[in-house]
Design an enzyme around this catalytic site. Structure first.
Site, PDB file in Angstrom:
ATOM      1  CG  ASP A 286      32.510  39.884  43.330  1.00  0.00           C
ATOM      2  OD1 ASP A 286      32.819  38.841  42.144  1.00  0.00           O
ATOM      3  OD2 ASP A 286      32.957  39.457  44.199  1.00  0.00           O
ATOM      4  NE  ARG A 343      34.355  33.575  39.584  1.00  0.00           N
ATOM      5  CZ  ARG A 343      34.651  34.334  40.378  1.00  0.00           C
ATOM      6  NH1 ARG A 343      33.976  34.862  41.208  1.00  0.00           N
ATOM      7  NH2 ARG A 343      35.797  34.460  40.741  1.00  0.00           N
TER       8      ARG A 343
END
Length: 449
Positions: A286, A343
């Site tokens: 992640d 991101r």
């Protein structure tokens, strides 16, 4: 431990190089010290404000018996009180408007560690204005007693200066009292997972030096007032990650993170004053560096992200406005997003979030996203082969505000900007956008401090 004395000195440093008068050059030097009883680490930045320099040598003198013990990004030697730092092959060329940084570790007598009063570049003392203008040199020193041990000496000139040092703290982590990590405490070197966790979870202020590679599982808590520092270029954490929850004053530098099963670094629950610097992140599950749940006053600098999907999440949920509004203020500068996907960062609520002098290359998804009333300044970055460099809104999140200024786009999209962003409260220098690629690739990641 006795509190250390912190000196703050300001020196106007302008010099004429060894060359004809018409090609005079001006520079600035930043000298930043983190110290403990009997020892210190110094980060030095040279900003070239004028003509190009090909091969540099910076000299200065110590006045209180300090001794250099090791150096990086330069060959640092000492004879008596005189110190010489000479460029390496990869950073010898210093174009006009560019900067370079190096560092060293040393010993002091434990009670005083005054900053150098002046510097000289390539044999020429920094005593006058470029072009023979006859400027003066001014030194102002203030001494105070404090419970922290960070000394910052910043040389400035009216000509401005670049921000491209690979050393020194800049950005939001300098606010709210600053971020010094465990520099006020003891220093311990560890090489096993058990010793590492025992040290970083202890209640004492401490610098924890990681030597070699360790394997962790899950997310592992880090306590307040800690510096986690990799030894050399091979210090590695695999498998697990670090959880900075409800803590203050943590520095993480020079660590290779790879193969984490959750997040590599998770900052949450109103953690403040965090500095994540000169690390490398690859092949995790992640987030590489996720910041959420009201955390604040954070700098993420000089890291390399590669072979990874989700790099930097800022704000975890559209429904968390009550906790996040007025917080999540983060600076991202001189990071290398190298073939990552998304991101970089993805922002909710934080305003202003400052994204400057980063290098993005071959990004698969998007660069920066501003959502949920965030305010993001995307400034003087270098985007190469990035179809979507920045935009407002992402997924089901409502658009935020985004100000794009002086970015360098190579084979990349034009981006989407709009709205207003709060002003940046701290001082910072900017590298010329077209130079950011070379500056960041030479300085980002582990082994560069």
């Amino acid at each position: 431990m006795l509190a250390a004395a912190t000196g703050i000195g300001t020196v106007l440093a302008l010099f004429s190089p060894i060359s004809p008068a018409h090609s005079a050059v001006a520079c600035t030097v930043n000298y930043t010290v983190s110290q403990w009883s009997g020892g210190f680490v110094a980060d030095v930045r040279i900003n070239n404000l004028g003509d190009a320099v090909n091969g540099w040598r910076l000299t200065w003198s110590f006045t209180a018996g300090q001794q250099v013990t090791s150096g990086w990004n330069a060959t640092v030697s000492q004879s008596g009180s005189a110190v010489t730092a000479t460029s390496m092959g990869y950073n010898a060329a210093l174009p006009g408007g560019a900067s370079t940084g190096f560092g060293f570790q040393g010993t002091s007598n434990g009670t005083t560690n005054p900053v150098p009063g002046s510097f000289a570049l390539n044999g020429t003392t920094c005593t006058g204005g470029g072009g023979g203008g006859g400027g003066t040199t001014t030194t102002t020193t203030t001494t105070r007693t404090t419970t922290t041990t960070t000394t910052r000496t910043t040389t400035t000139s009216s000509g401005g200066g670049g921000g491209g040092s690979s050393a020194g703290l800049v950005g939001w982590a300098t606010q709210n009292g600053g971020t010094s990590g465990g520099s006020a405490g003891t220093v311990v070197t560890v090489s096993s997972a058990s010793a590492f966790l025992s040290a970083v979870q202890s209640s004492t202020s401490q610098t924890v030096r990681l030597s070699g590679s360790i394997s962790l599982s899950g997310m592992n808590k880090v306590a307040s007032n800690k510096t986690i520092l990799g030894v050399g270029s091979n210090a590695t954490i695999t498998g697990g990650g670090l959880n900075l929850s409800s803590v203050r004053n943590v520095v993480i530098r020079n660590i290779n993170f790879t193969g984490w099963g959750d997040d590599a670094i998770n900052v949450q629950e109103s953690a403040t004053n965090i500095w994540v610097d000169h690390n490398s992140f690859s092949n995790g599950y992640d987030g590489a560096v996720d910041i959420k749940r009201g955390s604040d006053f954070i700098t993420v600098s000089w890291n390399r992200f590669f072979n990874h999907d989700k790099t930097c999440l800022l704000g975890h949920s559209d429904d968390n406005a009550a906790q996040d509004t007025g917080h999540l203020r983060v600076t991202y500068h001189h990071n290398w997003f190298n073939g990552t996907n998304q991101r970089h960062p993805r922002v909710r609520f934080g305003n202003p979030v400052h994204v400057y002098n980063n290098y993005y290359n071959n990004v698969g998804g998007y660069g920066v996203a501003s959502t949920e009333n965030a305010g993001v300044l995307v400034e003087s970055n270098y985007f190469e082969n990035v179809k979507d460099p920045y935009h407002r809104g992402e997924g089901s999140s409502d658009p935020g505000n985004l100000l794009a200024r002086n970015n360098h786009l190579v084979n990349s999209g034009s981006g989407d900007a709009g709205g207003s962003v709060a002003s940046i409260p701290y001082p910072y220098g900017l590298d010329t956008p077209s130079n950011v690629k070379s500056v960041v690739t030479a300085g980002a990641g582990t082994g560069r401090i």
